[in-house]
Design a protein around this motif. Structure first.
Motif, mmCIF file in Angstrom:
data_model
loop_
_atom_site.group_PDB
_atom_site.id
_atom_site.type_symbol
_atom_site.label_atom_id
_atom_site.label_comp_id
_atom_site.label_asym_id
_atom_site.label_seq_id
_atom_site.Cartn_x
_atom_site.Cartn_y
_atom_site.Cartn_z
ATOM 1 N N ASP A 377 43.754 -26.494 21.903
ATOM 2 C CA ASP A 377 43.517 -27.439 20.812
ATOM 3 C C ASP A 377 44.741 -27.510 19.898
ATOM 4 O O ASP A 377 45.542 -26.576 19.809
ATOM 5 C CB ASP A 377 42.236 -27.103 20.041
ATOM 6 C CG ASP A 377 42.258 -25.735 19.379
ATOM 7 O OD1 ASP A 377 43.336 -25.123 19.297
ATOM 8 O OD2 ASP A 377 41.188 -25.271 18.936
ATOM 9 N N GLN A 378 44.892 -28.636 19.239
ATOM 10 C CA GLN A 378 46.046 -28.896 18.387
ATOM 11 C C GLN A 378 45.551 -28.956 16.945
ATOM 12 O O GLN A 378 45.023 -29.971 16.494
ATOM 13 C CB GLN A 378 46.715 -30.219 18.778
ATOM 14 C CG GLN A 378 46.994 -30.352 20.259
ATOM 15 C CD GLN A 378 48.007 -29.341 20.750
ATOM 16 O OE1 GLN A 378 49.011 -29.107 20.096
ATOM 17 N NE2 GLN A 378 47.737 -28.745 21.904
ATOM 18 N N VAL A 379 45.711 -27.840 16.218
ATOM 19 C CA VAL A 379 45.230 -27.774 14.842
ATOM 20 C C VAL A 379 46.358 -28.121 13.886
ATOM 21 O O VAL A 379 47.499 -28.401 14.285
ATOM 22 C CB VAL A 379 44.665 -26.374 14.537
ATOM 23 C CG1 VAL A 379 43.480 -26.080 15.443
ATOM 24 C CG2 VAL A 379 45.728 -25.299 14.732
ATOM 25 N N LYS A 380 46.051 -28.061 12.599
ATOM 26 C CA LYS A 380 47.039 -28.389 11.589
ATOM 27 C C LYS A 380 48.159 -27.350 11.570
ATOM 28 O O LYS A 380 47.979 -26.208 11.978
ATOM 29 C CB LYS A 380 46.381 -28.447 10.216
ATOM 30 C CG LYS A 380 45.309 -29.524 10.098
ATOM 31 C CD LYS A 380 44.641 -29.464 8.736
ATOM 32 C CE LYS A 380 43.530 -30.506 8.627
ATOM 33 N NZ LYS A 380 42.834 -30.437 7.321
ATOM 34 N N ASN A 385 46.077 -22.262 16.716
ATOM 35 C CA ASN A 385 45.390 -22.989 17.778
ATOM 36 C C ASN A 385 44.853 -22.007 18.808
ATOM 37 O O ASN A 385 45.343 -20.891 18.945
ATOM 38 C CB ASN A 385 46.310 -24.031 18.411
ATOM 39 C CG ASN A 385 47.594 -23.422 18.927
ATOM 40 O OD1 ASN A 385 47.772 -22.218 18.882
ATOM 41 N ND2 ASN A 385 48.494 -24.264 19.401
ATOM 42 N N LEU A 386 43.825 -22.451 19.534
ATOM 43 C CA LEU A 386 43.164 -21.596 20.514
ATOM 44 C C LEU A 386 43.149 -22.300 21.864
ATOM 45 O O LEU A 386 43.106 -23.531 21.946
ATOM 46 C CB LEU A 386 41.729 -21.279 20.083
ATOM 47 C CG LEU A 386 41.566 -20.471 18.797
ATOM 48 C CD1 LEU A 386 40.090 -20.300 18.472
ATOM 49 C CD2 LEU A 386 42.241 -19.117 18.914
ATOM 50 N N GLY A 387 43.164 -21.498 22.910
ATOM 51 C CA GLY A 387 43.181 -22.043 24.258
ATOM 52 C C GLY A 387 42.095 -21.446 25.129
ATOM 53 O O GLY A 387 41.496 -20.420 24.812
ATOM 54 N N THR A 388 41.844 -22.104 26.263
ATOM 55 C CA THR A 388 40.856 -21.669 27.237
ATOM 56 C C THR A 388 41.450 -21.814 28.627
ATOM 57 O O THR A 388 42.176 -22.777 28.907
ATOM 58 C CB THR A 388 39.583 -22.528 27.148
ATOM 59 O OG1 THR A 388 38.984 -22.329 25.879
ATOM 60 C CG2 THR A 388 38.574 -22.133 28.222
ATOM 61 N N LEU A 389 41.138 -20.864 29.505
ATOM 62 C CA LEU A 389 41.529 -20.936 30.906
ATOM 63 C C LEU A 389 40.273 -20.975 31.772
ATOM 64 O O LEU A 389 39.305 -20.272 31.487
ATOM 65 C CB LEU A 389 42.377 -19.721 31.301
ATOM 66 C CG LEU A 389 43.717 -19.549 30.585
ATOM 67 C CD1 LEU A 389 44.374 -18.246 31.023
ATOM 68 C CD2 LEU A 389 44.639 -20.721 30.866
ATOM 69 N N GLU A 390 40.310 -21.767 32.819
ATOM 70 C CA GLU A 390 39.190 -21.839 33.748
ATOM 71 C C GLU A 390 39.749 -21.953 35.158
ATOM 72 O O GLU A 390 40.617 -22.789 35.432
ATOM 73 C CB GLU A 390 38.305 -23.036 33.434
ATOM 74 C CG GLU A 390 36.968 -23.015 34.143
ATOM 75 C CD GLU A 390 36.026 -21.944 33.615
ATOM 76 O OE1 GLU A 390 35.285 -21.372 34.449
ATOM 77 O OE2 GLU A 390 36.052 -21.659 32.396
#
Length: 973
Positions: A377-380, A385-390
């Motif tokens: 995600d692209q936060v201010k 920012n946080l990410g996810t792997l699948e």
């Protein structure tokens, strides 16, 4: 004044120390994470390129030269760094060290990298800023196993985690050689095989770093999946930095040939933000040369699962970026994968990615390709920012061989008895294939593979041979007349990549014969009264049938027997039109029979049919199902697409399941049918909602099979029944534990183990084994317990037992008395014992082997009894001539007896261990040397070892005094 000066100096020293500490930390290269891999660069030598990737906290100094040790006794390499840029947040620099090295010989090597300092503030180690960073990968060079490079870690460890949210990292390990990979956690190192000081995993129970999962469940979890490589922490509770290490282990032919070490840093933040979620399609397969097209979805979350809806906090959603995590590296095949993403939703918080990939022959391998998708995600600016792997797995399969044909022998070849089938096909399109494998079955089978390679066992095809993949012809000479043989082939690829192709289309060939067996029909099933009807056709190619006769032969087993193993069933040859025979008095319950018919012309053997088994039924059961399967070696096809009825209609082939339930039905009834051309020769009986299977009942089955030679010269359908088979469900419900009671007996009389028993009628019956324990119990019936009790296990431990494991194996097993109802009391006596102390329990066992829990455990101790007299008269008058215990001793194992005179000298010693275990002493008043002791006062000491429940209570010492009397004996002496 002096005190003030001292304080000033102390303050200056503290400032200098703090200044030095900050200067030391600032001058250090703050390493967050790293990994070490190796790639073979020269097939003709042992030259490898060693690559170290480091991730540096930018608050430290610029990276300098690094030290790589090769573990082969050569000098370390001093290597200059390469700048690979920064992570998206700009907080971490990525650095690479590369060096080529030629190893002196084959062997196992530990290749390592050392750096002076880690970054400060790592929670799960002591003083991380002063702790060295050390990674160590293992590598085997073995010419026998072939060329090898270590796995590459394609996904950098740069995704941050958040308090209260599941953290997932995957290294994206990829092995160019196709070797198998597994993953396991290890500890962070500060030197060769040296863990960092006080290293702890994030789920350490002594720390408060985890409390619950992101779904508000306890306990939290931390692990690495040994197959997928997913490193999962669900969920952090305390923000900060944590270091985690793991190994990516490499396997070839079951041998561990290397391990890549990653030491990574997990940065846990506490943002007002939730990680995105990704939805991938189910794992799939693709045939090399064809396009795979799938859609992957991602979305940013807008509220946590435990979120208070009354809160005014704004959680999102935020814009996201969706990509293939491995696309940032120039590694085939990932660079060949297309991924076009469209964004939608509030703030572009949703994404759908169109994945396209057309793998080629070089991409075929047995292991799947693990494609990892990343959503970030692209936060201010200034927020985390946080990410996810699948992960998504794709198997690349070889294309099926094309153009397979099966050519039967020509008429000239048949006349020369040159029976063979010649297979031909188009040259295989993948040049990297190693072998073509040839499979065969009798009759046709409609097999349409999805993601299956080769020929699964359940299809009925059997391996008959293999040739090099660049060949396109195979001759099958192991064939017989009167049979339709059907073939499929597939390609296999060389290890270590391995892999197989999808099977080819089927090709069949019929080899004509003069006569055919058409029935092996089970009329009756029995151990000694079974019956099988055998029927065959008259010869089709003999003009003068009057010269024809038959002999019938039977063999045991599935396969063709030696001639000497056949039994001739008819004493005289049968006539030409006598083409049926009923074989009686058989054990077709346990034995699988097969038959062949010998053709006689003018009294001489001229031909024989292909062997034909009767179709045999097999079964296995579970808790609530029965699996049936059937088959045998028959010349006709048991699974044809269709058969032609007598009225000329063509119908699909079904086999019919007949069932009888013991106690409910006297006769068999049609229960179900199976479309065998698609479903195969198998069936599962799961019962119905109205009539579920019951483990207290027996179920009997037989199958009416339908077959065909698929040749117009032979009438069809061919109907043959299997033998009958009775099945019992797999019973997993145990009986209830019995209720146990106990009585102690001494020579058959009820006893109290703590009260001494009198001698009987003045005579001593003091054998150690005069005790017994009578156990009795009743069964608990009803409720959810099984009541088909057939036996009991008796458990005993000489010590106190609280659980079943304290008892060990059963003391004995007894059958439930056949003349007693289950509700009656059961008796069992443990006889001829030296003691009664111990723990006793019993369990009930049903006819499926399920054992109940232990009954109530009865624990009892012994109260030993050993009393010695205060006088005896060894004068030969037959009365009190020996010194023995009063009454009968109880529960005494051994005795060491010592006699002391009034001056303190030992005059006699006795040890029961030296006297066959006799604890009664039987002393005649003489010394060991045989001298008669004078009358008078003496003293004794006795060390007893008793049978007790607790070993600490077994050793006892007793003391006393006695008098030796020397009156006249009966003979006056």
């Amino acid at each position: 004044m002096k005190l003030q000066t001292y304080k000033q100096v102390s303050f200056i020293l503290i400032l200098l120390s703090i200044s030095f500490l900050f200067q030391t930390q600032a001058l250090a290269t703050h390493i967050r994470a790293g990994d070490l891999t190796m790639r073979r660069t020269n097939d003709a030598s042992l030259t490898y390129e060693v690559t170290v990737i480091l991730y540096r906290d930018v608050t430290g100094v610029q990276a300098g030269e690094g030290t790589i040790s090769f573990g082969d006794g050569t000098e370390n390499a001093i290597v200059s760094p390469e700048d690979l840029g920064f992570t998206q947040d700009g907080e971490t620099q990525i650095i690479r060290y590369r060096v080529s090295h030629t190893f002196p010989s084959a062997g196992n090597y530990k290749v390592s990298y050392f750096e002076r300092n880690r970054n400060p503030g790592v929670r799960n180690m002591e003083i991380s800023s002063e702790t060295p960073f050390f990674i160590q990968s293992e590598f085997m060079i073995n010419p026998v196993l072939g060329l090898n490079s270590s796995p590459f870690l394609l996904i950098p460890p740069v995704i941050k985690g958040a308090v209260g949210q599941k953290f997932v990292h995957n290294a994206g390990a990829f092995d160019v050689d196709g070797d198998s990979l597994s993953y396991r956690l290890t500890v962070c190192l500060q030197g060769s095989d040296t863990p960092v000081q006080n290293y702890r995993f994030p789920d350490d129970p002594n720390e408060d770093w985890s409390r619950e999962t992101e779904d508000c469940e306890v306990p939290p979890v931390f692990y690495i999946d040994e197959i997928t490589g997913d490193l999962v922490w669900n969920a952090p509770f305390v923000f900060g930095e944590y270091n985690i290490a793991f190994l990516v282990e490499e396997w070839r032919d079951g041998i561990r040939i290397g391990a890549v070490n990653r030491d990574m840093q997990v940065i846990i933040t506490d943002p007002l933000n939730l990680r995105p979620v990704i939805q991938t399609p189910p794992d799939t397969c693709v045939i090399a040369g064809t396009e795979l097209y799938k859609t992957i979805f991602a979305e940013d979350q807008d509220a946590p699962p435990c979120y208070n809806p009354d809160s005014t906090v704004e959680w999102g959603p935020h814009p996201i970026e969706l990509k293939i995590a491995q696309k940032d590296v120039n590694i085939v095949p990932y660079v060949d994968m297309g991924f076009d993403v469209n964004y939608s939703g509030i703030n572009n918080s949703k994404a759908d990615g169109a994945f396209r990939w057309t793998p080629n022959c070089s991409d075929i391998r047995s292991a799947p390709y693990q494609i990892t998708f990343e959503a970030l995600d692209q936060v201010k600016v200034g927020e985390d920012n946080l990410g996810t792997l699948e992960n998504w797995n794709v198997h690349v399969l070889g294309p099926p061989p094309l153009g397979l044909t099966a050519n039967p022998p020509t008429s000239d070849e048949l006349q020369r008895y040159d029976n063979k089938v010649t297979l031909t096909w188009d040259k295989y399109e993948c040049s990297n294939a190693e072998k073509i494998y040839i499979y065969r079955k009798v009759g046709s089978f409609d097999f349409e593979p999805s993601c299956e390679t080769g020929l699964p066992n359940w299809t009925g095809y059997q391996y008959i041979g293999e040739i090099d993949a660049d060949e396109a012809t195979y001759i099958d000479r192991n064939v017989e007349q009167g049979v339709t043989y059907c073939y499929r082939i597939y390609a296999g690829f060389q290890s270590p990549k391995g892999g197989e192709s999808v099977a080819s289309a089927e090709a069949c060939a019929f080899i004509p014969d003069s006569q055919y067996i058409v029935n092996t029909d089970v009329n009756e099933t029995g151990l000694d009264d079974g019956e099988i009807l055998v029927r065959w056709t008259t010869p089709l190619d003999i003009a003068d049938l009057s010269t024809v006769r038959y002999n019938i032969y039977r063999g045991e087993g599935v396969e063709k027997a030696e001639d000497s193993e056949y039994i001739k069933l008819n004493s005289n040859p049968l006539g030409v039109n006598d083409t049926t025979f009923t074989d009686r008095l058989l054990n077709n319950t346990n034995i699988h029979y097969h038959y062949r018919i010998e053709l006689l012309e003018n009294g001489a053997p001229s031909d024989t049919t292909y062997i034909a088994n009767y179709v045999r039924l097999r079964a296995s059961s579970g808790i609530d199902y029965v699996d049936l399967s059937w088959g045998g070696t028959v010349p006709w096809n048991l699974t044809p697409d269709s058969v032609i009825l007598a009225n000329g209609l063509t119908v699909g082939v079904y086999h019919y399941i007949y069932r009888r339930v013991e106690g409910d039905e006297e006769n068999y009834s049609l229960y179900d049918s199976v479309y065998v051309n698609r479903e195969g020769l198998r069936y599962t009986d799961n019962g119905t909602a109205l009539d579920p299977l019951d483990d207290r009942k027996l179920y009997s089955y037989y199958v009416s099979t339908v077959g065909s030679y698929q040749q117009p010269i032979i009438a069809e359908p061919l109907i043959n029944k299997t033998q009958e088979l009775t099945v019992e469900l797999l019973d997993t419900i145990p009986p209830c534990p019995p209720i146990l009671s106990l009585r102690n007996l001494e020579e058959g009389i009820l006893m109290d183990s703590c009260v001494a028993g009198p001698d009987r009628d003045g005579e001593r019956f003091c054998g150690k084994d005069r005790f017994s324990v009578e156990l009795s119990w009743t069964n608990q019936l009803g409720g959810d317990c099984d009541e088909d009790i057939v036996k009991y296990n008796i458990y005993f431990s000489q010590r106190q037992a609280l659980t079943k494991s304290d008892f060990g194996a059963p003391l004995t097993t007894i059958d439930h008395p056949s003349d007693r109802p289950l509700s009656a009391r059961v008796l069992y006596e443990i006889m001829d014992r030296e003691f009664v102390a111990g723990s006793y329990a019993v369990t009930a066992v049903d006819n499926s082997g399920n054992e109940s829990r232990l009954s109530n455990i009865i624990v009892q101790d012994n109260c030993y009894y050993y009393e010695l007299p205060n006088a005896f008269s060894p004068n030969g008058d037959g009365i009190n001539d020996t010194f023995i215990p009063m009454r009968c001793p109880r529960f005494v194992k051994t005795v060491i007896f010592t006699v002391i005179n009034r001056w303190g000298s030992v005059v006699y010693e006795y040890n029961s261990d030296e006297n066959n275990g006799n604890i009664e002493i039987n002393w005649d008043g003489k010394t060991k040397g045989g001298h008669t002791l004078e009358p008078g006062n003496y003293y004794y000491e006795a060390e007893l070892t008793n049978y007790r429940l607790d070993t600490n209570d077994e050793e006892v010492k007793i003391k006393g005094a006695f008098v030796i009397l020397r009156g006249k004996s009966q003979n006056g002496k």
